[in-house]
Design an enzyme around this catalytic site. Structure first.
Site, PDB file in Angstrom:
ATOM      1  N   ARG A  91     -22.749  -0.318  -5.827  1.00  0.00           N
ATOM      2  CA  ARG A  91     -22.937  -1.612  -5.151  1.00  0.00           C
ATOM      3  C   ARG A  91     -24.174  -1.579  -4.256  1.00  0.00           C
ATOM      4  O   ARG A  91     -24.461  -0.589  -3.607  1.00  0.00           O
ATOM      5  CB  ARG A  91     -21.697  -1.925  -4.305  1.00  0.00           C
ATOM      6  CG  ARG A  91     -21.786  -3.293  -3.638  1.00  0.00           C
ATOM      7  CD  ARG A  91     -20.459  -3.751  -3.093  1.00  0.00           C
ATOM      8  NE  ARG A  91     -19.881  -2.779  -2.160  1.00  0.00           N
ATOM      9  CZ  ARG A  91     -18.866  -3.064  -1.360  1.00  0.00           C
ATOM     10  NH1 ARG A  91     -18.306  -4.254  -1.389  1.00  0.00           N
ATOM     11  NH2 ARG A  91     -18.380  -2.145  -0.538  1.00  0.00           N
TER      12      ARG A  91
ATOM     13  N   ARG B 239       0.812  -1.218   0.000  1.00  0.00           N
ATOM     14  CA  ARG B 239       0.000   0.000   0.000  1.00  0.00           C
ATOM     15  C   ARG B 239       0.845   1.268   0.000  1.00  0.00           C
ATOM     16  O   ARG B 239       0.320   2.358  -0.206  1.00  0.00           O
ATOM     17  CB  ARG B 239      -0.908   0.030   1.245  1.00  0.00           C
ATOM     18  CG  ARG B 239      -2.120  -0.856   1.118  1.00  0.00           C
ATOM     19  CD  ARG B 239      -3.012  -0.717   2.339  1.00  0.00           C
ATOM     20  NE  ARG B 239      -4.033  -1.759   2.335  1.00  0.00           N
ATOM     21  CZ  ARG B 239      -5.192  -1.668   1.718  1.00  0.00           C
ATOM     22  NH1 ARG B 239      -5.483  -0.583   1.034  1.00  0.00           N
ATOM     23  NH2 ARG B 239      -6.055  -2.653   1.756  1.00  0.00           N
TER      24      ARG B 239
ATOM     25  N   ARG C 278     -24.620   0.522   1.215  1.00  0.00           N
ATOM     26  CA  ARG C 278     -23.925   0.612   2.493  1.00  0.00           C
ATOM     27  C   ARG C 278     -23.319   2.001   2.675  1.00  0.00           C
ATOM     28  O   ARG C 278     -23.023   2.689   1.711  1.00  0.00           O
ATOM     29  CB  ARG C 278     -22.807  -0.439   2.574  1.00  0.00           C
ATOM     30  CG  ARG C 278     -23.352  -1.839   2.655  1.00  0.00           C
ATOM     31  CD  ARG C 278     -22.314  -2.845   3.085  1.00  0.00           C
ATOM     32  NE  ARG C 278     -20.940  -2.414   2.831  1.00  0.00           N
ATOM     33  CZ  ARG C 278     -19.935  -3.249   2.641  1.00  0.00           C
ATOM     34  NH1 ARG C 278     -20.152  -4.545   2.642  1.00  0.00           N
ATOM     35  NH2 ARG C 278     -18.708  -2.813   2.446  1.00  0.00           N
TER      36      ARG C 278
END
Length: 212
Positions: free
Chosen positions: A125, A91, A158
């Site tokens: 999503r 990362r 979400r």
């Protein structure tokens, strides 16, 4: 000897989907930082002079697991794998340096996707409140809008899939992980693939990059 593949790309680029297919195609392991952390929640890191004595305690506290702990877990995961596709690590540049010390990569592939496309992917999503099945308003819509194909439950967006959160995730990615992409590009090790192409085309391009 199994292939050693590193798949890079921003959130929403499709790394998870492509990684799973690559793992199946080449008979290697799909190693994600999240899975590796969950699998080693109880790992004793008491000798690392860290705030907590196990990765799980960081996760339970909602804190970022320090690089040296993540590094140790990734090293453990790779040491037992006969070939792997690495997804979500490194990362940052320090992790990339560490990775070069513990393993050799056969291919580094970057899935390039425009920011606006990423935002629409991340915000599209929908998750079933009842059974947890995932859908996407554009790429994998349910047969009936708002209703789960599997169980008939309600589909909801979400909190971490809102546009505000999506843009923040992309900003954090740019800050931390974009330099990793540049690092491999400058080293001449990076193959860039158009992540906006249909998934099958992306997969074929990634496989070509790995095999060349």
């Amino acid at each position: 000897m199994g292939k050693h593949i590193l798949l890079l790309g921003p959130p929403g680029a499709g790394k998870g989907t492509q990684s799973k297919r690559l793992a199946a195609e080449f008979g290697i392991e799909h190693v994600t930082t999240g899975d590796a952390l969950r699998a080693n929640k109880g790992m004793d890191i008491g000798d690392m002079d860290t705030e907590y004595d196990s990765p799980g305690e960081y996760m339970d506290a909602g804190e970022l697991v320090p690089d040296k702990v993540v590094n140790a877990i990734v090293e453990e995961a790779l040491s037992t794998a006969d070939g792997y596709v690495l997804d979500g690590y490194p990362r940052n540049l320090d992790q990339a340096e560490f990775l070069s010390e513990i393993t050799d990569l056969d291919a580094v592939v970057y899935l390039a996707v425009d920011e606006e496309v990423l935002v629409s992917r991340l915000t599209g999503r929908r998750v079933c409140e009842n059974c947890g099945e995932n859908f996407h308003v554009e790429f994998e819509p349910p047969e009936e809008p708002g209703v789960c194909d599997e169980c008939g439950g309600d589909l909801v967006q979400r909190d971490d899939d809102t546009e505000e959160t999506a843009r923040e995730r992309l900003r954090v990615y740019e800050e931390n992980t974009a330099p990793v992409v540049e690092h491999y590009r400058e080293a001449g090790a990076l193959t860039e693939v158009d992540g906006e192409a249909p998934p099958d085309e992306v997969f074929d391009a990634v496989v070509d990059a790995v095999e060349s």
